[in-house]
Design a protein around this motif. Structure first.
Motif, PDB file in Angstrom:
ATOM      1  N   ARG A  79       0.912  -1.178   0.005  1.00 11.12           N
ATOM      2  CA  ARG A  79       0.059   0.041  -0.057  1.00 11.12           C
ATOM      3  C   ARG A  79       0.910   1.145  -0.048  1.00 11.12           C
ATOM      4  NH1 ARG A  79      -3.699  -2.056   4.929  1.00 11.12           N
ATOM      5  NH2 ARG A  79      -1.779  -3.132   5.496  1.00 11.12           N
ATOM      6  N   ASP A  80       1.995   0.964   0.273  1.00  6.52           N
ATOM      7  CA  ASP A  80       3.080   2.371   0.535  1.00  6.52           C
ATOM      8  C   ASP A  80       4.048   2.363  -1.000  1.00  6.52           C
ATOM      9  OD1 ASP A  80       5.230   3.826   0.974  1.00  6.52           O
ATOM     10  OD2 ASP A  80       4.954   3.474   3.141  1.00  6.52           O
ATOM     11  N   PRO A  81       3.988   3.548  -1.733  1.00  4.84           N
ATOM     12  CA  PRO A  81       4.711   3.604  -2.732  1.00  4.84           C
ATOM     13  C   PRO A  81       6.380   3.493  -2.467  1.00  4.84           C
ATOM     14  CG  PRO A  81       3.513   5.664  -2.516  1.00  4.84           C
ATOM     15  CD  PRO A  81       2.798   4.759  -1.619  1.00  4.84           C
ATOM     16  N   GLU A  82       6.830   4.110  -1.560  1.00 10.59           N
ATOM     17  CA  GLU A  82       7.907   4.145  -1.037  1.00 10.59           C
ATOM     18  C   GLU A  82       8.461   2.875  -0.525  1.00 10.59           C
ATOM     19  OE1 GLU A  82       8.248   7.325   1.649  1.00 10.59           O
ATOM     20  OE2 GLU A  82       7.994   8.920   0.101  1.00 10.59           O
ATOM     21  N   GLN A  83       7.850   2.127   0.215  1.00  4.49           N
ATOM     22  CA  GLN A  83       8.126   0.766   0.486  1.00  4.49           C
ATOM     23  C   GLN A  83       8.067  -0.198  -0.661  1.00  4.49           C
ATOM     24  OE1 GLN A  83       6.122  -1.004   3.791  1.00  4.49           O
ATOM     25  NE2 GLN A  83       5.754   0.815   4.842  1.00  4.49           N
ATOM     26  N   VAL A  84       7.356   0.112  -1.477  1.00  4.60           N
ATOM     27  CA  VAL A  84       7.519  -0.787  -3.002  1.00  4.60           C
ATOM     28  C   VAL A  84       8.808  -0.465  -3.495  1.00  4.60           C
ATOM     29  CG1 VAL A  84       6.370  -0.961  -4.921  1.00  4.60           C
ATOM     30  CG2 VAL A  84       4.821  -1.007  -3.305  1.00  4.60           C
ATOM     31  N   ALA A  85       8.997   0.571  -3.737  1.00  2.76           N
ATOM     32  CA  ALA A  85      10.276   1.286  -4.546  1.00  2.76           C
ATOM     33  C   ALA A  85      11.523   0.613  -3.769  1.00  2.76           C
ATOM     34  CB  ALA A  85      10.244   2.613  -4.515  1.00  2.76           C
ATOM     35  N   ALA A  86      11.524   0.661  -2.463  1.00  2.29           N
ATOM     36  CA  ALA A  86      12.716   0.047  -1.625  1.00  2.29           C
ATOM     37  C   ALA A  86      12.952  -1.381  -1.996  1.00  2.29           C
ATOM     38  CB  ALA A  86      12.537   0.671  -0.262  1.00  2.29           C
ATOM     39  N   ALA A  87      11.673  -1.957  -1.915  1.00  6.23           N
ATOM     40  CA  ALA A  87      11.573  -3.450  -2.071  1.00  6.23           C
ATOM     41  C   ALA A  87      12.207  -3.994  -3.372  1.00  6.23           C
ATOM     42  CB  ALA A  87      10.091  -4.287  -2.129  1.00  6.23           C
ATOM     43  N   PHE A  88      11.747  -3.281  -4.559  1.00 10.91           N
ATOM     44  CA  PHE A  88      12.115  -3.546  -5.813  1.00 10.91           C
ATOM     45  C   PHE A  88      13.875  -3.245  -6.029  1.00 10.91           C
ATOM     46  CE2 PHE A  88       9.424  -3.847  -9.665  1.00 10.91           C
ATOM     47  CZ  PHE A  88       8.339  -4.067  -8.919  1.00 10.91           C
ATOM     48  N   ASP A  89      14.334  -2.196  -5.295  1.00 13.74           N
ATOM     49  CA  ASP A  89      15.753  -1.745  -5.090  1.00 13.74           C
ATOM     50  C   ASP A  89      16.156  -3.030  -4.479  1.00 13.74           C
ATOM     51  OD1 ASP A  89      15.568   0.713  -6.117  1.00 13.74           O
ATOM     52  OD2 ASP A  89      15.532   1.609  -4.455  1.00 13.74           O
ATOM     53  N   ALA A  90      15.780  -3.601  -3.120  1.00 13.63           N
ATOM     54  CA  ALA A  90      16.494  -4.707  -2.545  1.00 13.63           C
ATOM     55  C   ALA A  90      16.603  -6.094  -3.451  1.00 13.63           C
ATOM     56  CB  ALA A  90      15.849  -5.065  -1.229  1.00 13.63           C
ATOM     57  N   VAL A  91      15.515  -6.271  -4.327  1.00 10.61           N
ATOM     58  CA  VAL A  91      15.519  -7.628  -4.838  1.00 10.61           C
ATOM     59  C   VAL A  91      16.224  -7.249  -6.161  1.00 10.61           C
ATOM     60  CG1 VAL A  91      13.697  -8.787  -6.433  1.00 10.61           C
ATOM     61  CG2 VAL A  91      13.057  -8.130  -4.219  1.00 10.61           C
TER      62      VAL A  91
END
Ligand SMILES: CCCCCCC/C=C/C(=O)SCCNC(=O)CCNC(=O)[C@H](O)C(C)(C)COP(=O)(O)OP(=O)(O)OC[C@H]1O[C@@H](n2cnc3c(N)ncnc32)[C@H](O)[C@@H]1OP(=O)(O)O
Ligand SMILES: NC(=O)C1=CN([C@@H]2O[C@H](COP(=O)(O)OP(=O)(O)OC[C@H]3O[C@@H](n4cnc5c(N)ncnc54)[C@H](OP(=O)(O)O)[C@@H]3O)[C@@H](O)[C@H]2O)C=CC1
Length: 291
Positions: A79-91
């Protein structure tokens, strides 16, 4: 099943990939050579998904072959766009650029529409619909910035999207939105080389389902929704079958297919009887029974 190695060199990000059907899909992608990123809120779920993927890959690998880093988990609330972007970065830093996204994370609980709070409505609609949009947007943004192609997005939906879902108005409405998004993004993003399809599981029971949903089929032995006689195909779905469909839809074998939602339910959503059973109000169906 697709040929072995069909996903060699491909990084697949699956939201909610640590439990239930998401985990089963993660395993099937990995069996075909994919590196898999599992994104959700709970690291314990990631660990379960990573273990399942590694076991499946090890079993399939020839003896003595070195173990590959095939799966990682990353924490995010979709639900959180910043958390989504950070997860893409990590993966991506662990496994390389993501070119396949499976929007599988979902929330659902049985509730009468008249008793659903605004917060309960928002929780489900935001996870299912907004979460799928935010993750799709993130994949598209990165994909276009890199000039990469091809890419694929798979949205996991539910038959409630086209029939309505009495007792689950939040989930049915959100999944209908997801289906509209599948068709819309398919057209908008086809020129960018990104295909967008949907996949509807029929009844696929598993132990990771929340207790409130499991209770729907376990509350009365005479009303067991998973009873084979209640399904046209004479059985419920097996999670790996969903993985087989998902791996096909995101593969080059489906390279000309976009904007389509495939229903995998043994024909259940099409079922009509000449004489329908007596109507039992949804309120009565959800009321706890004293056994
Ligand atoms: C026949 C058997 C099989 C049927 C299968 C049918 C098809 C299945 C489709 C699926 O989607 S299966 C996937 C289901 N998986 C999950 O739901 C897992 C994730 N779920 C959750 O995280 C929670 O259940 C959640 C509540 C949906 C979200 O958690 P979150 O931490 O964000 O929310 P909360 O702060 O706890 O609550 C928000 C809001 O929702 C209200 N609420 C929560 N649970 C219920 C409930 N059982 N009944 C009514 N309302 C509920 C809660 O009160 C909050 O509202 P407000 O108080 O803020 O108004
Ligand atoms: N099982 C079935 O019979 C059916 C399932 N479906 C669909 O299939 C998909 C998978 O369902 P199923 O495996 O049964 O469900 P599960 O409850 O096992 O999985 C739901 C997953 O979503 C993740 N998730 C929930 N909320 C969030 C959030 N806010 N942010 C990130 N991740 C989240 C959870 O991980 P975590 O808790 O770690 O965040 C969990 O891994 C869903 O889209 C569902 O609607 C459709 C029809 C029938």
């Amino acid at each position: 099943m697709l040929p072995a190695g069909s996903y060699d060199g491909t990084t697949v990000l699956i939201t909610g990939g640590g439990t239930g059907l998401g985990r089963a899909m993660a395993v099937e992608f990995a069996r075909l050579g994919a590196r898999v990123g599992i994104v959700s809120r709970d690291p314990a779920h990631h660990a379960a998904g990573v273990t399942a993927v590694e076991q499946a890959v090890d079993e399939a690998a020839p003896a003595g072959r070195p173990k590959r880093a095939v799966a990682v988990g990353a924490v995010a609330d979709v639900r959180d766009p910043e958390q989504v972007a950070a997860a893409f970065d990590a993966v991506e830093s662990a496994l390389g650029p993501v070119s396949v996204l499976v929007n599988n994370a979902a929330a659902n609980f049985p509730v009468l529409a008249a008793e659903l709070s605004p917060g309960g409505w928002r929780a489900v609609v935001d996870v299912v619909l907004t979460g799928s949009f935010l993750c799709s947007r993130e994949l598209h943004r990165r994909h276009v910035a890199r000039g990469a192609r091809p890419g694929a997005i798979l949205n996991i939906s539910a038959a409630q999207a086209f029939t309505g879902g009495p007792g689950m108005v939040h989930s049915a409405s959100a999944k209908a939105g997801v289906d509209a998004m599948t068709k819309t993004l398919a057209v908008e993003w086809a020129p960018d080389g990104i295909r967008v399809n949907g996949l509807v599981p029929g009844l696929f029971p598993h132990q990771d389902l929340p207790a409130s949903l499991r209770a729907l089929r376990e509350r009365d032995p005479d009303q067991d929704a998973t009873d084979a006689r209640r399904q046209p195909a004479g059985r419920v779905g097996q999670p790996h079958e969903l993985g087989w469909a998902a791996t096909y839809l995101c593969s080059p074998f489906a390279g000309f297919l976009t904007g389509h939602t495939l229903v995998l339910d043994g024909g259940n959503h099409l079922r009509r009887d000449f004489v329908m059973p007596p109507v039992v109000p949804v309120a009565e169906q959800l009321r706890p029974r004293s056994l």
